[in-house]
Design a protein around this motif. Structure first.
Motif, mmCIF file in Angstrom:
data_model
loop_
_atom_site.group_PDB
_atom_site.id
_atom_site.type_symbol
_atom_site.label_atom_id
_atom_site.label_comp_id
_atom_site.label_asym_id
_atom_site.label_seq_id
_atom_site.Cartn_x
_atom_site.Cartn_y
_atom_site.Cartn_z
ATOM 1 N N ILE A 69 -2.954 7.813 -18.418
ATOM 2 C CA ILE A 69 -3.328 6.415 -18.675
ATOM 3 C C ILE A 69 -4.098 5.875 -17.471
ATOM 4 C CG2 ILE A 69 -2.460 4.070 -18.996
ATOM 5 C CD1 ILE A 69 0.006 5.341 -20.363
ATOM 6 N N TRP A 70 -5.316 5.418 -17.723
ATOM 7 C CA TRP A 70 -6.083 4.691 -16.704
ATOM 8 C C TRP A 70 -5.834 3.218 -16.978
ATOM 9 C CZ3 TRP A 70 -9.948 6.395 -13.035
ATOM 10 C CH2 TRP A 70 -10.538 5.341 -12.340
ATOM 11 N N ASP A 71 -4.949 2.634 -16.218
ATOM 12 C CA ASP A 71 -4.599 1.226 -16.370
ATOM 13 C C ASP A 71 -5.536 0.424 -15.473
ATOM 14 O OD1 ASP A 71 -3.451 -1.334 -15.910
ATOM 15 O OD2 ASP A 71 -1.465 -0.571 -16.420
ATOM 16 N N THR A 72 -6.436 -0.345 -16.086
ATOM 17 C CA THR A 72 -7.440 -1.066 -15.299
ATOM 18 C C THR A 72 -6.813 -2.077 -14.346
ATOM 19 O OG1 THR A 72 -7.797 -2.623 -17.120
ATOM 20 C CG2 THR A 72 -9.294 -0.743 -16.978
ATOM 21 N N GLU A 73 -5.743 -2.745 -14.785
ATOM 22 C CA GLU A 73 -5.085 -3.716 -13.902
ATOM 23 C C GLU A 73 -4.376 -3.010 -12.746
ATOM 24 O OE1 GLU A 73 -5.677 -6.970 -13.909
ATOM 25 O OE2 GLU A 73 -7.034 -6.438 -15.542
ATOM 26 N N ALA A 74 -3.773 -1.864 -13.016
ATOM 27 C CA ALA A 74 -3.130 -1.099 -11.945
ATOM 28 C C ALA A 74 -4.179 -0.577 -10.965
ATOM 29 C CB ALA A 74 -2.312 0.054 -12.530
ATOM 30 N N LEU A 131 0.824 -1.206 0.000
ATOM 31 C CA LEU A 131 0.000 0.000 0.000
ATOM 32 C C LEU A 131 0.860 1.260 0.000
ATOM 33 C CD1 LEU A 131 -2.830 1.150 -0.049
ATOM 34 C CD2 LEU A 131 -2.785 1.152 2.455
ATOM 35 N N LYS A 132 1.945 1.247 0.762
ATOM 36 C CA LYS A 132 2.854 2.405 0.764
ATOM 37 C C LYS A 132 3.410 2.664 -0.634
ATOM 38 C CE LYS A 132 5.625 3.720 3.965
ATOM 39 N NZ LYS A 132 5.455 4.739 4.959
ATOM 40 N N ARG A 133 3.742 1.610 -1.347
ATOM 41 C CA ARG A 133 4.260 1.766 -2.716
ATOM 42 C C ARG A 133 3.207 2.442 -3.603
ATOM 43 N NH1 ARG A 133 6.086 -2.948 -3.083
ATOM 44 N NH2 ARG A 133 4.228 -3.938 -3.902
ATOM 45 N N GLU A 134 1.956 2.052 -3.441
ATOM 46 C CA GLU A 134 0.875 2.688 -4.206
ATOM 47 C C GLU A 134 0.717 4.151 -3.810
ATOM 48 O OE1 GLU A 134 -1.000 1.762 -6.744
ATOM 49 O OE2 GLU A 134 -0.541 -0.365 -6.829
ATOM 50 N N PHE A 172 -0.769 2.887 -9.752
ATOM 51 C CA PHE A 172 -1.855 3.406 -10.587
ATOM 52 C C PHE A 172 -1.704 4.907 -10.827
ATOM 53 C CE2 PHE A 172 -6.136 5.337 -10.695
ATOM 54 C CZ PHE A 172 -6.565 4.831 -11.907
ATOM 55 N N ILE A 173 -1.463 5.663 -9.771
ATOM 56 C CA ILE A 173 -1.353 7.127 -9.887
ATOM 57 C C ILE A 173 -0.177 7.514 -10.782
ATOM 58 C CG2 ILE A 173 -0.952 9.271 -8.601
ATOM 59 C CD1 ILE A 173 -3.694 8.118 -8.019
ATOM 60 N N ARG A 174 0.871 6.748 -10.759
ATOM 61 C CA ARG A 174 2.054 7.063 -11.567
ATOM 62 C C ARG A 174 1.730 7.040 -13.061
ATOM 63 N NH1 ARG A 174 7.885 5.089 -9.972
ATOM 64 N NH2 ARG A 174 9.055 6.382 -11.406
ATOM 65 N N GLN A 175 0.800 6.191 -13.447
ATOM 66 C CA GLN A 175 0.400 6.125 -14.850
ATOM 67 C C GLN A 175 -0.687 7.136 -15.176
ATOM 68 O OE1 GLN A 175 0.083 1.976 -16.288
ATOM 69 N NE2 GLN A 175 0.518 1.504 -14.137
ATOM 70 N N LEU A 176 -1.494 7.439 -14.177
ATOM 71 C CA LEU A 176 -2.597 8.376 -14.366
ATOM 72 C C LEU A 176 -2.084 9.770 -14.699
ATOM 73 C CD1 LEU A 176 -5.709 8.224 -14.070
ATOM 74 C CD2 LEU A 176 -5.398 9.033 -11.742
ATOM 75 N N TRP A 231 -6.648 11.200 0.198
ATOM 76 C CA TRP A 231 -6.203 11.880 -1.019
ATOM 77 C C TRP A 231 -6.551 11.128 -2.296
ATOM 78 C CZ3 TRP A 231 -2.209 10.477 -4.534
ATOM 79 C CH2 TRP A 231 -1.855 11.476 -5.434
ATOM 80 N N VAL A 232 -6.338 9.826 -2.327
ATOM 81 C CA VAL A 232 -6.496 9.066 -3.574
ATOM 82 C C VAL A 232 -7.900 9.189 -4.170
ATOM 83 C CG1 VAL A 232 -6.541 6.718 -4.540
ATOM 84 C CG2 VAL A 232 -4.549 7.512 -3.265
ATOM 85 N N PRO A 233 -8.987 8.963 -3.425
ATOM 86 C CA PRO A 233 -10.308 9.078 -4.069
ATOM 87 C C PRO A 233 -10.572 10.471 -4.665
ATOM 88 C CG PRO A 233 -10.514 7.974 -1.955
ATOM 89 C CD PRO A 233 -9.102 8.499 -2.038
ATOM 90 N N ALA A 234 -10.212 11.507 -3.938
ATOM 91 C CA ALA A 234 -10.444 12.869 -4.432
ATOM 92 C C ALA A 234 -9.567 13.170 -5.640
ATOM 93 C CB ALA A 234 -10.179 13.881 -3.317
#
Length: 122
Positions: free
Chosen positions: A31-36, A11-14, A22-26, A67-70
């Motif tokens: 990019i919205w990576d569904t698997e990420a 979780l810390k890595r995310e 996921f955020i790194r690609q967003l 933070w993540v959801p917002a």
């Protein structure tokens, strides 16, 4: 089953936007990576399910769950973001992030026992 240390590290890595997060690609790649996304929500769920919490929580975890959801909603709702999936998929994804935040802050899952939580997919 993963150890509490493995769950926390994942979780810390995310939340720290580490490699493959996921955020790194967003952003800034748009990019919205569904698997990420599934990996992110799985990490959040595992933390809620497996890591005992009492009166105090780790600040990094509280910040991430807040933070993540917002951030995801705001960034991907921008007109310039390329939305390649149906809008109901994004609505379900936002609801999943909101539900995970609810679970983290209240320690109560946002579903009844026996509910099939399953991954959010397009």
């Amino acid at each position: 089953m993963s150890s509490p240390e493995d769950i926390t590290a994942r979780l810390k890595r995310e939340f720290d936007v580490g490699e493959g997060a996921f955020i790194r690609q967003l952003r800034p790649q748009f990019i919205w990576d569904t698997e990420a996304f599934v990996s992110l929500t799985d990490a959040m769920e595992a933390y809620c399910r497996e890591i005992p919490r009492g009166e105090e929580v780790d600040l990094w975890a509280a910040e991430g769950f807040w933070w993540v959801p917002a951030y995801v909603r705001k960034w991907t709702s921008h007109p310039g973001f390329p939305r390649e999936h149906p809008s109901d998929y994004y609505d379900r994804a936002y609801a999943r992030l909101d539900g995970l935040a609810w679970w983290f802050f209240t320690t109560r899952p946002p579903f009844t026992e026996g509910h099939d939580w399953g991954p959010v997919r397009p």
